[in-house]
Design a protein around this motif. Structure first.
Motif, PDB file in Angstrom:
ATOM      1  N   TYR A  57      30.946  31.212  43.910  1.00  0.00           N
ATOM      2  CA  TYR A  57      31.813  31.243  42.954  1.00  0.00           C
ATOM      3  C   TYR A  57      32.307  29.824  42.694  1.00  0.00           C
ATOM      4  O   TYR A  57      32.573  29.624  41.519  1.00  0.00           O
TER       5      TYR A  57
ATOM      6  N   SER B  40      36.255  35.160  30.681  1.00  0.00           N
ATOM      7  CA  SER B  40      37.163  35.268  32.119  1.00  0.00           C
ATOM      8  C   SER B  40      36.300  35.437  33.313  1.00  0.00           C
ATOM      9  O   SER B  40      34.950  36.072  33.310  1.00  0.00           O
TER      10      SER B  40
ATOM     11  N   THR C 199      43.779  39.943  35.086  1.00  0.00           N
ATOM     12  CA  THR C 199      44.077  41.044  35.745  1.00  0.00           C
ATOM     13  C   THR C 199      43.856  42.558  34.714  1.00  0.00           C
ATOM     14  O   THR C 199      43.942  41.991  33.533  1.00  0.00           O
TER      15      THR C 199
ATOM     16  N   ARG D   7      31.923  46.954  38.255  1.00  0.00           N
ATOM     17  CA  ARG D   7      32.966  46.108  37.438  1.00  0.00           C
ATOM     18  C   ARG D   7      32.218  45.959  35.922  1.00  0.00           C
ATOM     19  O   ARG D   7      32.832  45.880  35.011  1.00  0.00           O
TER      20      ARG D   7
ATOM     21  N   ARG E 225      32.800  38.765  29.988  1.00  0.00           N
ATOM     22  CA  ARG E 225      33.294  38.907  31.408  1.00  0.00           C
ATOM     23  C   ARG E 225      32.125  38.112  32.231  1.00  0.00           C
ATOM     24  O   ARG E 225      30.828  38.666  32.311  1.00  0.00           O
TER      25      ARG E 225
ATOM     26  N   CYS F 218      41.300  41.283  29.173  1.00  0.00           N
ATOM     27  CA  CYS F 218      40.495  41.871  30.461  1.00  0.00           C
ATOM     28  C   CYS F 218      39.612  42.983  29.934  1.00  0.00           C
ATOM     29  O   CYS F 218      38.470  43.135  30.315  1.00  0.00           O
TER      30      CYS F 218
ATOM     31  N   TYR G 127      35.691  36.409  37.293  1.00  0.00           N
ATOM     32  CA  TYR G 127      35.950  37.256  38.425  1.00  0.00           C
ATOM     33  C   TYR G 127      34.939  37.193  39.523  1.00  0.00           C
ATOM     34  O   TYR G 127      33.843  37.101  39.490  1.00  0.00           O
ATOM     35  N   ARG G 128      35.840  36.985  40.719  1.00  0.00           N
ATOM     36  CA  ARG G 128      35.281  36.965  42.054  1.00  0.00           C
ATOM     37  C   ARG G 128      34.498  38.514  42.331  1.00  0.00           C
ATOM     38  O   ARG G 128      35.429  39.576  42.145  1.00  0.00           O
TER      39      ARG G 128
ATOM     40  N   LEU H 204      31.159  37.758  36.316  1.00  0.00           N
ATOM     41  CA  LEU H 204      31.257  38.414  37.733  1.00  0.00           C
ATOM     42  C   LEU H 204      30.252  37.598  38.512  1.00  0.00           C
ATOM     43  O   LEU H 204      29.076  37.823  38.718  1.00  0.00           O
TER      44      LEU H 204
ATOM     45  N   GLU I 190      40.735  32.267  34.535  1.00  0.00           N
ATOM     46  CA  GLU I 190      40.707  32.623  35.821  1.00  0.00           C
ATOM     47  C   GLU I 190      41.780  33.517  36.247  1.00  0.00           C
ATOM     48  O   GLU I 190      42.937  33.154  35.674  1.00  0.00           O
TER      49      GLU I 190
END
Length: 532
Positions: free
Chosen positions: A316, A408, A392, A421, A308, A398, A410-411, A310, A389
């Motif tokens: 970004y 993956s 969810t 997160r 993950r 996820c 994530y913004r 972030l 990208e």
């Protein structure tokens, strides 16, 4: 487009290393503990070509029982050997490992499929662990003198006693490091060991066992069993004095429960869904390169790898572009040299998991920025390094561990959101923070529920710092490898208290009530003097 590398050198259209002959296999497999009349065998498929590597003798539950008994008998004499003499065996092993590393690098790649540099990192870790515990283990296990009940009259020391026989259940993804790296401190602390070799990669462990014998380890002290976990693993837990397990969280729960029934300790390094945070002030190029190294080393098949990512909204887009470009430049293929950056997955099961996670995410609306394809043209288990990208929470990728070359993006809008997160889910093994402000990053690290947090590194800095403990929180496990705990966990702490001149409690000529009054005055005096 991901670059490709050549296929491995072959003999008779096989990925088997050209130098491996039957007499080598016989030399290694003789270390499998099995009844001489046994007939069961185990075999695995080589990731490079889908062909069977070698038939290896398989152990039964009765064999495991006998292996533990044999190691237990040898351990009694080994525990009396001075630490320095045990350390000399390990240091000789270190030298042989470094000298003959090309042999085991070939075996690791043949059995597991990883690229050669990832295989070499196992050499690095085991060599460093060998030297460290050989040189410093005695101090970790040294006698600890403490003040007694009555200072001056009570002499107290804490000593370390070997547990007896340690059981090792190690996985296929690091068949040298995660198997042998835990065995070394167990042996040095005076224990016998019985290892369950993973069915995918038994030859690597058996090669190491043969090398340790060459270094001078007593023959019966370290036994190796081969076979399925439901047979060999369960029998091992039922007979040893400590179990060290590395693997999935689901299996770890079963191992821990079974160990708990016997009231033996279990050290468990389990799964992870590890986050990497890119702060607004991060060097984007360095963060992207560090993410790639932490996500795709070992084809993403390591418990501490990043899944993950972030990224602060301010950087970004720039980070995403740098990451996608870097991933696209990786060399993908199967070679017995250092030209491939990413190798194949280890098994059909791993490939199917990766494909399922990516396809389910794609069908649910995620975007594949790069990769996302099985590449049978390069090898049966080759899968492209993949960046997703738009992932969810309803997508499997996820929250569930993929254990493959998939990450993956994530913004996030703030450090607080990134920490929140990062702490989502039940895992807590490894994490990473990238920032120009290391002071702030270190403060953030303390808020992340993770056994290790790397600042301006993806995963290797903490894992490679072998004087510091490595392990997980939450569903990522119990206990630590490396550092002081990495060797002390294989011992029991014993307190030896010697009372001199007079016993504790009231003397015969003194009334109990008078003794209590005097003692109460002493308590107040000690409090005012700030004693203890």
């Amino acid at each position: 487009m991901t670059a490709t590398a050549e296929r491995p050198p072959t003999t008779t259209d096989s990925a088997r290393p050209t130098w491996v002959e039957q007499h080598h296999l016989d030399t290694w497999t003789r270390w499998v503990f099995r009844d001489p009349n046994g007939t069961q065998t185990s075999s695995a498929v080589a990731p490079y070509d889908g062909q069977v590597t070698a038939e290896v003798p398989a152990s039964t539950a009765a064999d495991v029982d006998a292996a533990v008994a044999t190691a237990r008998h040898a351990q009694r004499a080994w525990a009396q050997v001075p630490y320095g003499a045990r350390a000399e065996v390990v240091l000789r092993f270190h030298d042989l490992l470094v000298e003959r590393q090309d042999e085991v690098l070939d075996l690791i790649q043949w059995e597991m499929g990883k690229n050669r540099f990832s295989a070499w990192q196992e050499i690095l870790q085991v060599a460093n662990i060998s030297r460290h515990y050989a040189r410093h283990g005695a101090s970790y296990l040294g006698v600890n003198k403490v003040r007694g009940a009555i200072p001056g009259l009570t002499k107290v020391k804490e000593v370390r006693i070997p547990k007896g026989v340690v059981g090792m259940i190690s996985p296929w993804n690091y068949p040298l490091y995660l198997a042998v790296g835990d065995v070394i401190p167990a042996l040095l602390s005076g224990n016998g060991v019985v290892s369950k070799a993973d069915s995918q990669t038994p030859l690597t462990l058996l090669w190491a066992r043969a090398l340790m014998a060459e270094a001078g380890l007593p023959t019966d002290l370290w036994q190796v069993a081969v076979g399925p976990g439901r047979v060999v693993g369960e029998a091992l837990i039922d007979h040893v004095d400590h179990i060290c397990f590395t693997g999935s969280t689901a299996t770890g729960r079963t191992v821990g429960a079974r160990a708990g029934e016997r009231l033996i300790a279990a050290s468990l390094e389990l799964g992870g869904k590890n986050p990497l945070i890119v702060r607004a002030d991060a060097d984007v190029a360095k963060a992207a390169a560090g993410c790639i190294a932490a996500a795709f080393a070992n084809t993403g098949q390591m418990c501490i790898h990043i899944e993950r990512v972030l990224v602060h909204d301010a950087v970004y887009d720039a980070f995403r572009d740098a990451l996608v470009a870097g991933v696209g430049a990786l060399s993908l293929g199967q070679t017995y040299d250092y030209t491939a950056d990413v190798g194949p997955l280890a098994s059909q099961a791993q490939l199917e998991t990766v494909v399922a996670h990516v396809e389910q995410a794609r069908e649910a609306g995620a975007t594949v920025l790069t990769g996302g394809r099985h590449r049978p043209d390069l090898g049966p288990l080759v899968y492209e390094p993949t960046v997703l990208e738009g992932v969810t929470p309803d997508m499997t990728v996820c929250g569930e561990e993929t254990f493959g070359p998939v990450i993956s993006l994530y913004r996030v809008g703030s450090d607080h959101e990134a920490i929140t997160r990062a702490n989502e889910g039940s895992y807590g093994l490894s994490a990473s923070i990238w920032s120009a402000d290391t002071t702030t990053a270190e403060k953030m690290a303390s808020k992340i529920r993770s056994g290790s947090v790397n600042v301006n590194d993806g995963a290797a800095a903490a894992a490679g710092s072998i004087e510091a403990g490595m392990g997980g929180m939450g569903d990522s496990g119990l206990g630590r490898r490396h550092g002081a705990e990495g060797i002390r966990k294989y011992t029991e702490s014993q307190t030896i208290a010697t009372q001199r001149l007079m016993p504790l409690g009231p003397p015969q000529q003194l009334a109990v009530e008078t003794f209590v009054k005097i003692s109460n005055k002493q308590l107040k005096l000690l409090r005012s003097l700030r004693v203890r």
